[in-house]
Write a protein that holds these residues in place. Structure first.
Motif, PDB file in Angstrom:
ATOM      1  N   GLN A 235      40.827  26.989  -0.209  1.00  0.00           N
ATOM      2  CA  GLN A 235      41.801  26.328  -1.318  1.00  0.00           C
ATOM      3  C   GLN A 235      41.485  26.037  -2.769  1.00  0.00           C
ATOM      4  OE1 GLN A 235      43.590  22.613   1.047  1.00  0.00           O
ATOM      5  NE2 GLN A 235      42.601  23.618   3.374  1.00  0.00           N
ATOM      6  N   LEU A 236      42.314  25.884  -3.348  1.00  0.00           N
ATOM      7  CA  LEU A 236      41.962  25.437  -4.721  1.00  0.00           C
ATOM      8  C   LEU A 236      42.761  24.167  -4.810  1.00  0.00           C
ATOM      9  CD1 LEU A 236      43.231  27.869  -7.423  1.00  0.00           C
ATOM     10  CD2 LEU A 236      41.056  27.471  -6.436  1.00  0.00           C
ATOM     11  N   MET A 237      43.393  23.599  -4.264  1.00  0.00           N
ATOM     12  CA  MET A 237      43.412  22.409  -3.922  1.00  0.00           C
ATOM     13  C   MET A 237      44.928  21.834  -3.111  1.00  0.00           C
ATOM     14  SD  MET A 237      45.301  19.533  -6.935  1.00  0.00           S
ATOM     15  CE  MET A 237      45.646  17.906  -6.648  1.00  0.00           C
ATOM     16  N   GLU A 238      44.924  20.546  -2.387  1.00  0.00           N
ATOM     17  CA  GLU A 238      45.993  19.867  -1.315  1.00  0.00           C
ATOM     18  C   GLU A 238      46.399  18.785  -2.277  1.00  0.00           C
ATOM     19  OE1 GLU A 238      47.794  16.470   1.533  1.00  0.00           O
ATOM     20  OE2 GLU A 238      45.913  16.690  -0.605  1.00  0.00           O
ATOM     21  N   TRP A 239      47.855  18.934  -2.612  1.00  0.00           N
ATOM     22  CA  TRP A 239      48.766  17.965  -2.907  1.00  0.00           C
ATOM     23  C   TRP A 239      49.426  16.916  -2.210  1.00  0.00           C
ATOM     24  CZ3 TRP A 239      53.643  15.928  -3.552  1.00  0.00           C
ATOM     25  CH2 TRP A 239      54.260  15.704  -4.908  1.00  0.00           C
ATOM     26  N   ALA A 240      49.512  15.857  -2.128  1.00  0.00           N
ATOM     27  CA  ALA A 240      50.212  15.177  -2.308  1.00  0.00           C
ATOM     28  C   ALA A 240      51.471  13.775  -2.218  1.00  0.00           C
ATOM     29  CB  ALA A 240      49.878  14.407  -0.275  1.00  0.00           C
ATOM     30  N   ILE A 241      52.185  13.119  -2.475  1.00  0.00           N
ATOM     31  CA  ILE A 241      52.694  12.180  -2.620  1.00  0.00           C
ATOM     32  C   ILE A 241      52.090  11.314  -3.684  1.00  0.00           C
ATOM     33  CG2 ILE A 241      54.570  10.504  -2.660  1.00  0.00           C
ATOM     34  CD1 ILE A 241      56.148  11.288   0.193  1.00  0.00           C
ATOM     35  N   GLY A 242      51.864  11.205  -4.881  1.00  0.00           N
ATOM     36  CA  GLY A 242      51.234   9.743  -5.363  1.00  0.00           C
ATOM     37  C   GLY A 242      50.170  10.729  -5.329  1.00  0.00           C
ATOM     38  N   LYS A 243      49.374  11.921  -4.937  1.00  0.00           N
ATOM     39  CA  LYS A 243      48.271  12.004  -5.654  1.00  0.00           C
ATOM     40  C   LYS A 243      47.897  12.593  -7.310  1.00  0.00           C
ATOM     41  CE  LYS A 243      44.623  15.692  -4.026  1.00  0.00           C
ATOM     42  NZ  LYS A 243      43.620  16.550  -3.337  1.00  0.00           N
ATOM     43  N   TYR A 245      44.920  14.551  -9.935  1.00  0.00           N
ATOM     44  CA  TYR A 245      44.095  15.478 -10.004  1.00  0.00           C
ATOM     45  C   TYR A 245      42.713  15.475  -8.894  1.00  0.00           C
ATOM     46  CZ  TYR A 245      42.100  12.134 -12.774  1.00  0.00           C
ATOM     47  OH  TYR A 245      41.548  11.930 -14.399  1.00  0.00           O
ATOM     48  N   ASP A 246      41.889  17.236  -8.796  1.00  0.00           N
ATOM     49  CA  ASP A 246      40.805  17.027  -8.028  1.00  0.00           C
ATOM     50  C   ASP A 246      40.309  17.448  -9.442  1.00  0.00           C
ATOM     51  OD1 ASP A 246      41.057  16.771  -5.660  1.00  0.00           O
ATOM     52  OD2 ASP A 246      41.180  18.589  -5.003  1.00  0.00           O
ATOM     53  N   LEU A 247      39.166  16.836  -9.760  1.00  0.00           N
ATOM     54  CA  LEU A 247      38.070  17.083 -10.746  1.00  0.00           C
ATOM     55  C   LEU A 247      36.423  16.949  -9.855  1.00  0.00           C
ATOM     56  CD1 LEU A 247      37.016  16.668 -13.593  1.00  0.00           C
ATOM     57  CD2 LEU A 247      37.042  14.646 -13.499  1.00  0.00           C
ATOM     58  N   PHE A 248      35.600  18.501 -10.405  1.00  0.00           N
ATOM     59  CA  PHE A 248      34.754  18.569  -9.386  1.00  0.00           C
ATOM     60  C   PHE A 248      33.684  17.808 -10.199  1.00  0.00           C
ATOM     61  CE2 PHE A 248      38.293  22.470  -9.182  1.00  0.00           C
ATOM     62  CZ  PHE A 248      38.302  21.694  -7.353  1.00  0.00           C
ATOM     63  N   ALA A 249      32.434  18.189  -9.275  1.00  0.00           N
ATOM     64  CA  ALA A 249      31.118  17.037  -9.880  1.00  0.00           C
ATOM     65  C   ALA A 249      30.822  18.417 -10.961  1.00  0.00           C
ATOM     66  CB  ALA A 249      30.346  17.009  -8.247  1.00  0.00           C
ATOM     67  N   GLU A 250      29.744  17.631 -11.330  1.00  0.00           N
ATOM     68  CA  GLU A 250      29.895  18.312 -13.517  1.00  0.00           C
ATOM     69  C   GLU A 250      28.631  19.709 -12.225  1.00  0.00           C
ATOM     70  OE1 GLU A 250      25.947  17.786 -16.561  1.00  0.00           O
ATOM     71  OE2 GLU A 250      26.896  15.828 -15.476  1.00  0.00           O
ATOM     72  N   GLY A 251      28.485  20.610 -12.424  1.00  0.00           N
ATOM     73  CA  GLY A 251      28.049  21.517 -12.854  1.00  0.00           C
ATOM     74  C   GLY A 251      28.288  22.011 -10.718  1.00  0.00           C
ATOM     75  N   THR A 252      29.277  22.413 -10.583  1.00  0.00           N
ATOM     76  CA  THR A 252      29.853  22.442  -9.117  1.00  0.00           C
ATOM     77  C   THR A 252      31.589  22.399 -10.009  1.00  0.00           C
ATOM     78  OG1 THR A 252      31.178  20.549  -8.655  1.00  0.00           O
ATOM     79  CG2 THR A 252      28.893  21.255  -7.764  1.00  0.00           C
ATOM     80  N   GLY A 253      31.988  24.268  -9.158  1.00  0.00           N
ATOM     81  CA  GLY A 253      33.788  24.326  -9.413  1.00  0.00           C
ATOM     82  C   GLY A 253      34.491  25.335  -8.807  1.00  0.00           C
ATOM     83  N   LYS A 254      35.386  26.379  -8.707  1.00  0.00           N
ATOM     84  CA  LYS A 254      35.792  27.223  -7.529  1.00  0.00           C
ATOM     85  C   LYS A 254      35.607  28.668  -8.218  1.00  0.00           C
ATOM     86  CE  LYS A 254      38.320  24.226  -4.846  1.00  0.00           C
ATOM     87  NZ  LYS A 254      37.788  23.606  -3.824  1.00  0.00           N
TER      88      LYS A 254
END
Length: 457
Positions: A235-243, A245-254
């Motif tokens: 998954q790139l992301m899951e969003w739900a009411i009120g959420k 963003y997803d900010l990935f840890a330094e040196g990590t990603g998709k």
């Protein structure tokens, strides 16, 4: 003393605001000098005209009628929507929107003094008003997204059963790109009332599947199960009411590749008004030449013994727990509890191979209207060795004391509808080799040693 009462909804609860005329102490906090800067920093991104909040808190005239309601919500730490327990678990976050105790005390003192305006000359420069439905990542200073992908829309009737809308979208890139941050939101403000959750599944090219699903030690195998943390639908992301963003840890990603697609899973529930609704995802890329070396994986750790095992009696408080064994050395980079209407509290605990335990995070006052995502600071993200058991404990309130409960006399079981219930902790994880895990532990110990003298001073 003259009191004026008005009523409105604040954070999903009907409140009464009282404007009270009283003599102001000479040293009392004032709106212009003390309160406006707090509201600018923590409140106004939502509490502004034509935004998602029910009232604006930009000017004194707008904020003053709600003084007592504001005091009530902030003193109980219900607003801003940051409900993680400040006494246990990780306490350093990249997206902390909470008020400090000093800020809470200042607001309480201001209201207790009669909520004075003070000298308008003391007001800070006005903060720019965001456009309707602005990206949270832009509001937090990350700049405009590099790419926005929008799903087709579904015409949701005013009344009816829940709908799961699952269209596909192309990812319009011409070369491989690493993703640094993602954010999903409904396509319009009316859709915010309809979309309960939206998941952007990543449909991979064949040459990207092996790399994504390999983890660090064990590749895909015939014995893989749906609960395997390494071999699962990405998954790139899951969003739900009120959420946010997803900010990935330094040196990590998709990593996304040309020709790949998004498969949307959007849970819609009727709001009483007909609306055209969909979702869109904003993507921020790593600059070319700064690509990360590790992949981030989004996992829904279960709070149930087994999927579907949930039985909440009418007018009761219930408890469940789920256990997941980490098959890799793992760094956890965020925590977002997910329930439906009866959710009350959730704790994530690690049971290490040596038998010791560590509370990762605990939310004791879950609010269905705010599926807040708590993103750990890079130097605070916990790391655990393979063989660690992640225990997710969940509590449910199916009584009349739960303001979100539509009917406490109903039995509630597991299900995807809003009136059903579920429990899982959405957490992004990064898998580490044995050498990387040892280096992370050593670095954490050194940091704790360096911090100890400062804490004693």
């Amino acid at each position: 003393m003259r009191r004026v009462l008005t009523a409105a909804t604040f954070g999903g609860v009907i409140l009464f605001a009282a404007a009270v005329s009283a003599q102001t102490p000479a040293n009392a906090p004032t709106f212009s000098k003390d309160i406006a800067p707090i509201f600018q920093a923590k409140c106004q991104e939502c509490h502004q005209p034509n935004s998602i909040a029910p009232m604006s808190l930009i000017t004194f005239a707008e904020a003053r009628p709600w003084a007592r309601s504001i005091k009530s919500r902030v003193s109980q730490r219900q607003m801003p929507p940051w409900h993680i327990d400040p006494s246990v678990g990780v306490q350093k976050f990249k997206n902390d929107m909470s008020l400090s105790q000093k800020q809470i005390d200042t607001i309480v003192a201001w209201v207790d003094a009669g909520a004075p305006q003070g000298d308008p000359k003391d007001l800070p420069p006005a903060k720019p008003i965001s456009a309707d439905n602005e990206w949270k990542g832009v509001q937090d200073g990350f700049g405009k997204p590099d790419l926005v992908i929008r799903s087709s829309e579904y015409k949701m009737p005013a009344k009816g059963q829940d709908v799961w809308y699952r269209p596909m979208s192309d990812i319009p890139i011409t070369e491989p790109r690493w993703v640094k941050m993602v954010e999903i939101r409904p396509t319009n403000l009316n859709a915010r009332k309809v979309v309960h959750h939206s998941i952007a599944y990543h449909v991979l090219n064949a040459d990207n599947v092996q790399a994504v699903n390999t983890g660090t030690a064990n590749g895909p195998s015939a014995a893989a199960t749906p609960d395997d943390l390494v071999n699962r639908r990405p998954q790139l992301m899951e969003w739900a009411i009120g959420k946010g963003y997803d900010l990935f840890a330094e040196g990590t990603g998709k990593l996304i590749m040309p020709g790949e697609k998004l498969s949307w899973d959007q849970h819609l529930h009727a709001s009483g008004e007909e609306a055209n609704v969909g979702s869109e995802i904003a993507i921020w890329f790593y600059p070319k030449g700064q690509e990360p070396t590790k992949r981030s994986y989004l996992i829904g750790f279960t709070g149930l013994k087994k999927r579907g095992f949930l039985d909440i009696a009418p007018n009761s408080i219930a408890y469940t727990e789920g256990f997941t064994v980490l098959k890799e050395n793992t760094m956890i980079t965020n925590f977002q509890p997910h329930f439906h209407l009866r959710g009350k509290a959730m704790e994530v605990k690690a049971i290490l191979p040596d038998g010791s335990t560590q509370v990762v995070s605990y939310v004791g006052k879950f609010n269905f209207n705010w599926m807040t995502n708590y993103i750990y600071a890079d130097d605070a993200a916990p790391v655990f060795p393979k063989g660690t058991v992640i225990q997710v404990s969940a509590w449910y309130d199916n009584t009349k004391n739960n303001p979100n409960n539509p009917d406490p006399d109903q039995w509630v079981g597991y299900g995807d509808r809003t009136v059903d219930e579920m429990a899982h902790a959405w957490m992004n994880v990064v898998y580490l080799t044995d050498a990387e895990y040892k280096a992370a532990v050593d670095k954490k110990k050194a940091r704790q040693t360096n911090d100890a003298p400062q804490q004693q001073q």
